[in-house]
Scaffold this motif. Structure first.
Motif, PDB file in Angstrom:
ATOM      1  N   ASP A 112      44.049  32.648  23.191  1.00  0.00           N
ATOM      2  CA  ASP A 112      45.637  32.694  23.471  1.00  0.00           C
ATOM      3  C   ASP A 112      45.694  31.075  24.312  1.00  0.00           C
ATOM      4  O   ASP A 112      44.768  30.493  25.254  1.00  0.00           O
ATOM      5  CB  ASP A 112      46.224  33.130  24.635  1.00  0.00           C
ATOM      6  N   GLY A 113      45.950  29.531  24.224  1.00  0.00           N
ATOM      7  CA  GLY A 113      46.524  28.581  24.393  1.00  0.00           C
ATOM      8  C   GLY A 113      45.443  27.448  23.844  1.00  0.00           C
ATOM      9  O   GLY A 113      45.683  26.057  24.213  1.00  0.00           O
ATOM     10  N   THR A 114      45.448  26.935  22.530  1.00  0.00           N
ATOM     11  CA  THR A 114      44.679  26.523  21.731  1.00  0.00           C
ATOM     12  C   THR A 114      45.468  24.868  21.643  1.00  0.00           C
ATOM     13  O   THR A 114      44.997  24.470  21.686  1.00  0.00           O
ATOM     14  CB  THR A 114      43.504  27.346  19.917  1.00  0.00           C
ATOM     15  N   ARG A 115      46.916  25.877  21.017  1.00  0.00           N
ATOM     16  CA  ARG A 115      47.492  24.406  20.461  1.00  0.00           C
ATOM     17  C   ARG A 115      48.343  23.982  21.837  1.00  0.00           C
ATOM     18  O   ARG A 115      49.572  24.031  21.454  1.00  0.00           O
ATOM     19  CB  ARG A 115      47.901  24.545  19.171  1.00  0.00           C
ATOM     20  N   ASN A 116      48.056  24.196  23.009  1.00  0.00           N
ATOM     21  CA  ASN A 116      48.932  23.861  24.409  1.00  0.00           C
ATOM     22  C   ASN A 116      48.815  22.541  24.224  1.00  0.00           C
ATOM     23  O   ASN A 116      47.745  22.010  24.304  1.00  0.00           O
ATOM     24  CB  ASN A 116      48.173  24.864  25.636  1.00  0.00           C
ATOM     25  N   LEU A 167      54.914  24.053  27.897  1.00  0.00           N
ATOM     26  CA  LEU A 167      52.994  24.257  28.779  1.00  0.00           C
ATOM     27  C   LEU A 167      53.217  26.079  28.349  1.00  0.00           C
ATOM     28  O   LEU A 167      53.623  26.063  29.497  1.00  0.00           O
ATOM     29  CB  LEU A 167      53.053  23.544  29.830  1.00  0.00           C
ATOM     30  N   ARG A 168      52.840  26.935  28.276  1.00  0.00           N
ATOM     31  CA  ARG A 168      52.244  27.271  28.535  1.00  0.00           C
ATOM     32  C   ARG A 168      51.200  27.856  29.361  1.00  0.00           C
ATOM     33  O   ARG A 168      49.931  26.919  29.473  1.00  0.00           O
ATOM     34  CB  ARG A 168      51.659  28.640  27.341  1.00  0.00           C
ATOM     35  N   ARG A 169      51.492  28.450  30.436  1.00  0.00           N
ATOM     36  CA  ARG A 169      50.750  29.190  30.979  1.00  0.00           C
ATOM     37  C   ARG A 169      50.648  30.450  32.021  1.00  0.00           C
ATOM     38  O   ARG A 169      51.193  31.003  32.927  1.00  0.00           O
ATOM     39  CB  ARG A 169      51.337  27.982  32.294  1.00  0.00           C
ATOM     40  N   ALA A 182      54.916  34.217  10.807  1.00  0.00           N
ATOM     41  CA  ALA A 182      53.059  34.923  11.929  1.00  0.00           C
ATOM     42  C   ALA A 182      53.885  33.793  12.996  1.00  0.00           C
ATOM     43  O   ALA A 182      54.407  33.040  13.423  1.00  0.00           O
ATOM     44  CB  ALA A 182      52.237  34.164  10.995  1.00  0.00           C
ATOM     45  N   HIS A 183      53.653  34.396  14.296  1.00  0.00           N
ATOM     46  CA  HIS A 183      53.772  34.047  15.103  1.00  0.00           C
ATOM     47  C   HIS A 183      53.562  32.415  15.283  1.00  0.00           C
ATOM     48  O   HIS A 183      54.324  31.826  15.250  1.00  0.00           O
ATOM     49  CB  HIS A 183      52.755  34.482  16.428  1.00  0.00           C
ATOM     50  N   VAL A 184      52.359  31.970  14.567  1.00  0.00           N
ATOM     51  CA  VAL A 184      52.321  30.502  14.941  1.00  0.00           C
ATOM     52  C   VAL A 184      52.997  29.106  13.965  1.00  0.00           C
ATOM     53  O   VAL A 184      53.402  28.667  14.440  1.00  0.00           O
ATOM     54  CB  VAL A 184      50.392  29.643  15.148  1.00  0.00           C
TER      55      VAL A 184
HETATM   56  C1  HEM Z   1      52.845  38.976  24.005  1.00  0.00           C
HETATM   57  C2  HEM Z   1      53.643  37.697  23.156  1.00  0.00           C
HETATM   58  C3  HEM Z   1      52.254  36.860  22.770  1.00  0.00           C
HETATM   59  C4  HEM Z   1      50.993  36.419  22.323  1.00  0.00           C
HETATM   60  C5  HEM Z   1      50.458  37.850  22.371  1.00  0.00           C
HETATM   61  C6  HEM Z   1      51.204  35.402  22.188  1.00  0.00           C
HETATM   62  C7  HEM Z   1      50.245  34.686  21.406  1.00  0.00           C
HETATM   63  C8  HEM Z   1      49.610  33.510  20.753  1.00  0.00           C
HETATM   64  C9  HEM Z   1      48.578  33.146  20.487  1.00  0.00           C
HETATM   65  C10 HEM Z   1      47.074  34.446  19.541  1.00  0.00           C
HETATM   66  C11 HEM Z   1      48.359  31.538  19.644  1.00  0.00           C
HETATM   67  C12 HEM Z   1      47.686  31.154  18.825  1.00  0.00           C
HETATM   68  C13 HEM Z   1      46.789  30.052  19.928  1.00  0.00           C
HETATM   69  C14 HEM Z   1      47.492  29.203  19.571  1.00  0.00           C
HETATM   70  O1  HEM Z   1      47.859  27.587  19.414  1.00  0.00           O
HETATM   71  O2  HEM Z   1      47.133  29.401  22.327  1.00  0.00           O
HETATM   72  C15 HEM Z   1      50.318  31.254  20.451  1.00  0.00           C
HETATM   73  C16 HEM Z   1      50.365  30.107  19.733  1.00  0.00           C
HETATM   74  C17 HEM Z   1      52.217  30.007  20.499  1.00  0.00           C
HETATM   75  N1  HEM Z   1      52.841  30.888  20.357  1.00  0.00           N
HETATM   76 FE1  HEM Z   1      52.604  32.172  21.047  1.00  0.00          FE
HETATM   77  N2  HEM Z   1      52.198  34.165  21.948  1.00  0.00           N
HETATM   78  C18 HEM Z   1      53.413  35.303  22.688  1.00  0.00           C
HETATM   79  C19 HEM Z   1      54.408  35.023  23.079  1.00  0.00           C
HETATM   80  C20 HEM Z   1      54.953  33.630  22.710  1.00  0.00           C
HETATM   81  C21 HEM Z   1      56.985  33.206  23.561  1.00  0.00           C
HETATM   82  C22 HEM Z   1      57.366  34.306  23.712  1.00  0.00           C
HETATM   83  C23 HEM Z   1      56.316  31.762  23.064  1.00  0.00           C
HETATM   84  C24 HEM Z   1      57.753  31.228  23.314  1.00  0.00           C
HETATM   85  C25 HEM Z   1      59.034  31.466  23.619  1.00  0.00           C
HETATM   86  C26 HEM Z   1      54.960  31.480  22.192  1.00  0.00           C
HETATM   87  C27 HEM Z   1      54.961  30.210  22.542  1.00  0.00           C
HETATM   88  C28 HEM Z   1      53.913  30.120  21.339  1.00  0.00           C
HETATM   89  C29 HEM Z   1      53.377  28.567  20.732  1.00  0.00           C
HETATM   90  C30 HEM Z   1      54.168  26.952  21.226  1.00  0.00           C
HETATM   91  C31 HEM Z   1      52.227  28.344  20.009  1.00  0.00           C
HETATM   92  C32 HEM Z   1      51.517  27.236  19.668  1.00  0.00           C
HETATM   93  C33 HEM Z   1      51.684  27.660  17.931  1.00  0.00           C
HETATM   94  C34 HEM Z   1      51.432  25.969  17.154  1.00  0.00           C
HETATM   95  O3  HEM Z   1      51.265  25.274  17.727  1.00  0.00           O
HETATM   96  O4  HEM Z   1      50.186  26.390  16.522  1.00  0.00           O
HETATM   97  N3  HEM Z   1      54.373  32.759  22.210  1.00  0.00           N
HETATM   98  N4  HEM Z   1      51.026  32.466  21.045  1.00  0.00           N
END
Ligand code: HEM
Length: 446
Positions: A262-266, A370-372, A354-356
């Motif tokens: 988590d945070g790869t593309r932060n 900026l995720r922290r 998908a989430h990403v």
């Molecule tokens: C339990 C909730 C969440 C989990 C487990 C989670 C997990 C992840 C994971 C595993 C990634 C892929 C690695 C990375 O690029 O960091 C990711 C990317 C990301 N997440 Fe989450 N996330 C959660 C909630 C959120 C929320 C609430 C937001 C914002 C509203 C968010 C925004 C993002 C963004 C912006 C990315 C980068 C996407 C990209 O550029 O590829 N995430 N998250």
């Protein structure tokens, strides 16, 4: 043998040397001269003077303690210090430390003057804790004296402690005369699809994010700040986080409790911070320039359900592989995802939900945050399920950045089957303090 008036670490007693004859206890309000009512004392200019005095008391302590501070730090297992003063508050750009204690307060006083004094005392104390120095005596030399500092971080060193403070929209209501200082872009977050918010972890007036290499050091700072505020603010909720679930500048990517990197593309570069995180001159409120906005979402994970899911579906939920953290269209963690790529069956390799795919800036009008965040656990719930998840924290120059991403995620993220957003808050995080004598909110009492 130490001089009388020092405890065994040489830290001046009561944290306020030299103590005026009438006594200026650090934990209480500045001394009220006999015959002057508290209300009168804290009115107008006198309140500013009292706030200034509160800063001065602690700041003087810091200056006079430099030798002792060095002594405490030298004896400690972790003497890394993050500067408390600066253009921006520490704890935002700072590469995430391993531990978090987040505390959100409700202000209980209706007096702007009492609030001002609390913020001044907090600011000065935060500077001191960031150096690993207690505020007040751990072991007073008078038998009847209550210890100024609770003592559990005594001798442990600063441990890269950062303390970051923010004000909720509620602070700009009619209570403290701050309404005219409310930034136009700042208000409570809207409701999102799939929200499951509880009042217990939502709202509040002021938040303090404490991050450190050691959990006890972070907890100590928060505990003592809460103690200092006892007559002015109460704790609404607190979350203890671990295993930094995000990556900052120069850091390897950690994993969240779903096992994914988590945070790869932060956001990691200074240019991105300027573009997406720091409030600039575009703000209608000059006091926010150099600051940022913090969104805090307590996100519960349905761990048992997730743990029963098969790996191909887990991959599809995030659009990435578990072990390597690679996008499904690549092989390495930092490969750029190809959101248009299709497999031999004609379907998108990274599913559109998908989430990403939903969160990526390529699909989101270029928006980044900026995720922290941090992993958290609260043990088990009332029916014996694991109670854990992600204390999601993000910093952005405009809360609308979070809103635009979460609107998409809340509506159709494949991850929603396995998570619940149970808490929410948004906070205006002022810029950093210039030095001793400056304090959070100073410009808002003008
Ligand atoms: C339990 C909730 C969440 C989990 C487990 C989670 C997990 C992840 C994971 C595993 C990634 C892929 C690695 C990375 O690029 O960091 C990711 C990317 C990301 N997440 Fe989450 N996330 C959660 C909630 C959120 C929320 C609430 C937001 C914002 C509203 C968010 C925004 C993002 C963004 C912006 C990315 C980068 C996407 C990209 O550029 O590829 N995430 N998250």
């Amino acid at each position: 043998m130490r001089k009388r008036g020092k405890n065994d670490a040489g830290v001046p007693l009561e944290g306020a040397p030299p103590t005026p004859s009438r006594g200026v206890p650090l934990e209480g309000a500045p001394a009220t001269p006999t015959g002057i009512s508290r209300r009168a004392l804290f009115g107008g200019a006198l309140a500013s003077a009292a706030a200034g005095a509160a800063v001065g008391i602690v700041a003087t302590g810091v200056a006079e303690q430099s030798a002792e501070a060095a002594e405490v730090a030298a004896a400690s297992p972790n003497d890394s210090v993050v500067d408390f003063y600066g253009v921006h508050q520490a704890g935002i750009q700072t590469p995430p430390q391993d531990h978090l204690v987040l505390m959100v307060f409700d202000v209980t006083t209706a007096s702007a003057s009492e609030l001002q004094v609390m913020l001044a005392k907090w600011s000065a104390a935060m500077a001191q804790y960031s150096k690993g120095v207690p505020v007040g005596a751990v072991e007073p030399d008078r038998d009847q004296a209550v210890p100024g500092d609770t003592g559990e971080a005594y001798g442990m060193g600063p441990n890269a402690l950062t303390l970051t403070l923010g004000f909720a929209p509620s602070m700009f209501d009619s209570r403290f005369g701050w309404a005219k200082y409310k930034p136009a872009i700042f208000s409570d977050l809207p409701a999102f699809a799939s929200d499951a918010l509880t009042p217990e972890f939502t709202g509040g007036d002021i938040c303090i994010q404490a991050c450190a290499a050691d959990p006890q050091v972070a907890y100590h700072a928060i505990r003592n700040l809460a103690r200092m505020a006892r007559t002015t603010a109460t704790t609404r909720y607190t979350v203890q986080g671990f295993g930094r679930a995000s990556a900052g500048q120069g850091q390897t990517t950690p994993r969240n409790l779903m096992g994914y990197k988590d945070g790869t593309r932060n956001i990691k570069t200074d240019d991105e911070l300027d573009q997406f995180v720091w409030v600039g001159n575009e703000s209608d409120q000059s006091w926010m320039v150099g600051g940022s906005y913090l969104v805090a979402r307590k996100i519960h994970m349905l761990i048992e359900t997730w743990d029963a899911d098969y790996i191909a579906d887990q991959h599809a939920v995030f659009g990435r592989t578990k072990a390597a953290g690679a996008p499904l269209t690549g092989t390495g963690e930092f490969d750029t995802p190809d959101f248009a790529a299709k497999g031999s069956d004609g379907a998108l390799v990274i599913p559109a939900n998908a989430h990403v795919a939903l969160a990526a800036h390529e699909n989101n009008g270029g928006v980044k945050i900026l995720r922290r965040g941090y992993n958290f656990t609260d043990g088990i719930d009332s029916v014996g399920r694991l109670d854990a998840g992600l204390m999601f924290l993000s910093y952005q120059k405009d809360p609308a950045q979070f809103v635009s991403i979460q609107s998409r995620l809340g509506a159709s993220d494949r991850l929603n089957e396995y998570i619940r957003h149970v808490g929410s808050g948004v906070f205006a995080v002022p810029p950093g303090l210039s030095g001793a004598g400056d304090y959070f909110g100073k410009a808002l009492f003008a």
